[in-house]
Design a protein around this motif. Structure first.
Motif, mmCIF file in Angstrom:
data_model
loop_
_atom_site.group_PDB
_atom_site.id
_atom_site.type_symbol
_atom_site.label_atom_id
_atom_site.label_comp_id
_atom_site.label_asym_id
_atom_site.label_seq_id
_atom_site.Cartn_x
_atom_site.Cartn_y
_atom_site.Cartn_z
ATOM 1 N N LEU A 259 131.907 80.451 -54.605
ATOM 2 C CA LEU A 259 131.256 80.602 -53.311
ATOM 3 C C LEU A 259 130.281 79.450 -53.173
ATOM 4 N N VAL A 260 130.543 78.526 -52.248
ATOM 5 C CA VAL A 260 129.679 77.378 -52.017
ATOM 6 C C VAL A 260 129.160 77.452 -50.590
ATOM 7 N N CYS A 261 127.975 76.938 -50.393
ATOM 8 C CA CYS A 261 127.338 76.998 -49.078
ATOM 9 C C CYS A 261 126.782 75.625 -48.726
ATOM 10 N N ARG A 262 126.822 75.333 -47.408
ATOM 11 C CA ARG A 262 126.260 74.100 -46.898
ATOM 12 C C ARG A 262 125.092 74.455 -45.984
ATOM 13 N N GLY A 263 123.894 73.977 -46.375
ATOM 14 C CA GLY A 263 122.717 74.221 -45.564
ATOM 15 C C GLY A 263 122.256 72.952 -44.882
ATOM 16 N N GLY A 264 121.138 73.007 -44.207
ATOM 17 C CA GLY A 264 120.625 71.836 -43.495
ATOM 18 C C GLY A 264 120.066 70.814 -44.460
ATOM 19 N N ALA A 265 118.830 70.969 -44.853
ATOM 20 C CA ALA A 265 118.188 69.992 -45.727
ATOM 21 C C ALA A 265 118.622 70.145 -47.177
ATOM 22 N N SER A 266 119.101 71.322 -47.559
ATOM 23 C CA SER A 266 119.437 71.548 -48.964
ATOM 24 C C SER A 266 120.808 71.043 -49.342
ATOM 25 N N GLY A 267 121.681 70.727 -48.371
ATOM 26 C CA GLY A 267 123.009 70.231 -48.694
ATOM 27 C C GLY A 267 123.905 71.317 -49.254
ATOM 28 N N TRP A 268 124.883 70.869 -50.073
ATOM 29 C CA TRP A 268 125.836 71.808 -50.659
ATOM 30 C C TRP A 268 125.248 72.434 -51.928
ATOM 31 N N LEU B 26 126.060 75.670 -55.039
ATOM 32 C CA LEU B 26 126.904 76.706 -55.643
ATOM 33 C C LEU B 26 126.110 77.986 -55.710
ATOM 34 N N HIS B 27 126.644 79.080 -55.113
ATOM 35 C CA HIS B 27 125.922 80.338 -55.054
ATOM 36 C C HIS B 27 126.498 81.400 -55.986
ATOM 37 N N GLY B 28 127.741 81.250 -56.411
ATOM 38 C CA GLY B 28 128.269 82.270 -57.311
ATOM 39 C C GLY B 28 129.741 82.064 -57.575
ATOM 40 N N TYR B 29 130.275 82.976 -58.415
ATOM 41 C CA TYR B 29 131.670 82.945 -58.836
ATOM 42 C C TYR B 29 132.384 84.152 -58.228
ATOM 43 N N LEU B 30 133.576 83.899 -57.652
ATOM 44 C CA LEU B 30 134.325 84.944 -56.961
ATOM 45 C C LEU B 30 135.341 85.562 -57.904
ATOM 46 N N GLU C 129 117.247 78.999 -44.544
ATOM 47 C CA GLU C 129 117.788 78.185 -43.476
ATOM 48 C C GLU C 129 119.235 78.594 -43.213
ATOM 49 N N ARG C 130 119.686 78.252 -42.017
ATOM 50 C CA ARG C 130 121.080 78.559 -41.657
ATOM 51 C C ARG C 130 122.022 77.890 -42.646
ATOM 52 N N ARG C 131 123.064 78.599 -43.016
ATOM 53 C CA ARG C 131 124.034 78.020 -43.944
ATOM 54 C C ARG C 131 125.440 78.485 -43.598
ATOM 55 N N ASP C 132 126.437 77.657 -44.001
ATOM 56 C CA ASP C 132 127.849 77.991 -43.850
ATOM 57 C C ASP C 132 128.420 78.227 -45.234
ATOM 58 N N ALA C 133 129.062 79.397 -45.406
ATOM 59 C CA ALA C 133 129.610 79.772 -46.704
ATOM 60 C C ALA C 133 131.121 79.549 -46.716
ATOM 61 N N TYR C 134 131.632 79.021 -47.848
ATOM 62 C CA TYR C 134 133.059 78.796 -48.043
ATOM 63 C C TYR C 134 133.479 79.411 -49.373
ATOM 64 N N ARG C 135 134.643 80.013 -49.364
ATOM 65 C CA ARG C 135 135.280 80.479 -50.601
ATOM 66 C C ARG C 135 136.359 79.465 -50.951
#
Length: 499
Positions: free
Chosen positions: A483-492, A494-498, A467-473
């Motif tokens: 690296l955190v992402c906000r998706g539609g139904a999945s919410g916020w 954590l995707h990884g460590y920068l 699903e579409r998501r917005d990524a933030y560092r």
């Protein structure tokens, strides 16, 4: 060379396995049962139960009326299948081409192997003696066709060794039940026509038989009479090279096992050198005196035939061997090999070749303790799809244009984790998040970077979670960057460590 097959029939395998697991059962008749619709039927009976007139397929109530002292256990077909496979692995002491013949048989292709044991009669006798010594009732036969040997083993108790070319004459007097393994309904229908033995079918025109009983009957008839080859599927593919060692006294101690391995490695590496090969996968097989087989397998990143290096790779796996009463036979199999340049391992010069060899040996040793992989870049803007796992010694492809971007995490999570995040507005960056049990203020947040689903993955299982998501560092007061992402139904998440 004409093919030769040895068949073994173990009618009491299911009950013998139960007696081994429950040694206090004594000599009482034993049977297994399972439900079939609303009925409960016998599945397997031992020799004592068979002597009382019990047989597989009989109603459980009738069996208990005939034999009030009958011991009953639920059938475990999966356990029986595992036991049969274990026996097929054990039978590889005679030939690398050992196959299961469900539900209670084994078929061994002994072509060219019998002379190692003193002939076919000696090989058959050794197999029967060893199985009986371990408490298994067994019958065997040798013939020029696999199906013929199996039918003879099921039908005759005199352990026949038949010459090749007379399969039809051998099969003709055999009863149809054990010879062709037909079900009760088919046997009853054939019996009403006066057809009870294989020879009775051979005298009939094939067309009416096929129309009445189907092509499977004719296929089985052709196989048991040697007209149609009956292919067997070995329980394991045959090794490319093998070195074996039959032991006069069972090995129990670790030093004795180490010494046996050294002898096997020396012999196998000599064969590899003469063939111009190096091993990629090796397996050490150890036959215990109780009939079980244990295995230790290793792999190498590059072809190798250095006994010292291979010995080090086996060291940790040997700790898992359990000799119990001892190992009576050991074998070392090269299950995968590659061509190898002469002298590639023995060069003492300095340079890239020596560095590559040292790295290959290090990766081999690490690979015996942990999963070692090399990652290759993939053209994808989704972080979880931007790398591909490869063999640690494979040459990775060059990075695609724009692959090394700052939003790529240094440590990527295999499965993103849900994260509690507070944002001041629905589309605003994170203001705080819950990290390691405490609320943490976000010092800096960069984003959003809009990640759209890749159109070529829009169909099928690759679209799962896309699903579409917005990524933030984001950066926390403790210095951690995520690296955190906000998706539609999945919410916020954590995707990884920068870095």
């Amino acid at each position: 060379m004409a093919r030769r097959f040895l068949a073994l029939h173990l009618p009491d395998l299911a009950t013998a396995r139960i007696r081994r697991a429950e040694p206090g059962l004594g000599d009482s008749p034993l049977a297994t049962w399972e439900a079939s619709g609303s009925r409960r039927l016998l599945v397997a009976v031992d020799a004592a139960a068979a002597a009382l007139g019990l047989a597989p397929g009989q109603a459980l109530a009738d069996a208990q009326a005939i034999a009030p002292g009958l011991l009953l256990r639920p059938a475990d077909r999966e356990g029986d299948a595992r036991a049969l496979r274990g026996l097929a692995l054990w039978a590889r002491r005679y030939t690398p081409l050992a196959a299961i013949d469900p539900p209670e048989g084994l078929i061994l292709d002994i072509t060219g192997c019998d002379h190692l044991f003193g002939g076919e009669a000696a090989l058959l006798g050794d197999a029967l003696d060893r199985l009986r010594h371990n408490g298994l009732a067994v019958q065997g036969a040798v013939a020029g066709a696999a199906a013929t040997a199996a039918a003879l083993a099921r039908s005759r108790a005199d352990q026949p060794i038949a010459v090749s070319g007379i399969e039809a004459a051998l099969a003709a007097p055999l009863p149809l039940g054990p010879a062709l393994r037909l079900d009760a309904a088919a046997l009853e229908a054939l019996a009403r026509l006066g057809l009870r033995r294989v020879g009775d079918l051979l005298d009939q025109p094939r067309g009416p038989l096929a129309r009445r009983f189907g092509k499977a009957l004719l296929d089985g008839l052709d196989a048991v009479t040697g007209r149609r080859p009956h292919a067997i599927q070995p329980v394991q593919p045959p090794p490319e090279l093998v070195e074996s060692l039959d032991l006069l006294e069972p090995l129990i101690t670790r030093p004795a096992i180490d010494a046996a391995l050294d002898r096997l490695l020396a012999g196998l590496c000599t064969k590899l050198r003469l063939a111009g090969l190096g091993a990629r996968r090796l397996a050490l097989l150890a036959w215990r005196v109780d009939g079980t087989v244990q295995e230790v397998a290793i792999g190498t990143g590059q072809p190798n035939r250095d006994p010292a290096h291979l010995r080090r790779l086996f060291a940790e796996g040997l700790d898992g061997l359990q000799p119990d009463l001892g190992f009576e036979r050991m074998a070392l199999e090269a299950r995968a090999t590659d061509r190898m340049e002469t002298g590639a391992q023995t060069s003492l010069g300095l340079g890239a070749r020596q560095d590559r060899a040292a790295l290959a040996e290090l990766l081999d040793r690490l690979g015996q303790r942990a999963r070692v992989q090399r990652v290759a870049p993939v053209a994808s803007h989704w972080p979880e799809r931007s790398v591909l796992a490869l063999d640690p010694q494979a040459v990775p492809p060059p990075p695609p244009p724009g692959w090394s971007r700052p939003e790529q995490p240094l440590l990527r999570l295999r499965r993103p984790k849900p994260l509690e995040v507070v944002a001041l507005l629905p589309d605003a960056p994170p203001a705080s998040l819950r990290w390691r049990g405490a609320s943490q203020r976000v010092l800096q947040a960069e984003g959003p970077l809009r990640l759209e689903p890749e159109w070529w993955r829009a169909q099928g299982r690759d679209a799962a979670g896309a699903e579409r998501r917005d990524a933030y560092r984001v950066e926390l007061p403790c210095g951690t960057r995520l690296l955190v992402c906000r998706g539609g139904a999945s919410g916020w998440r954590l995707h990884g460590y920068l870095p």
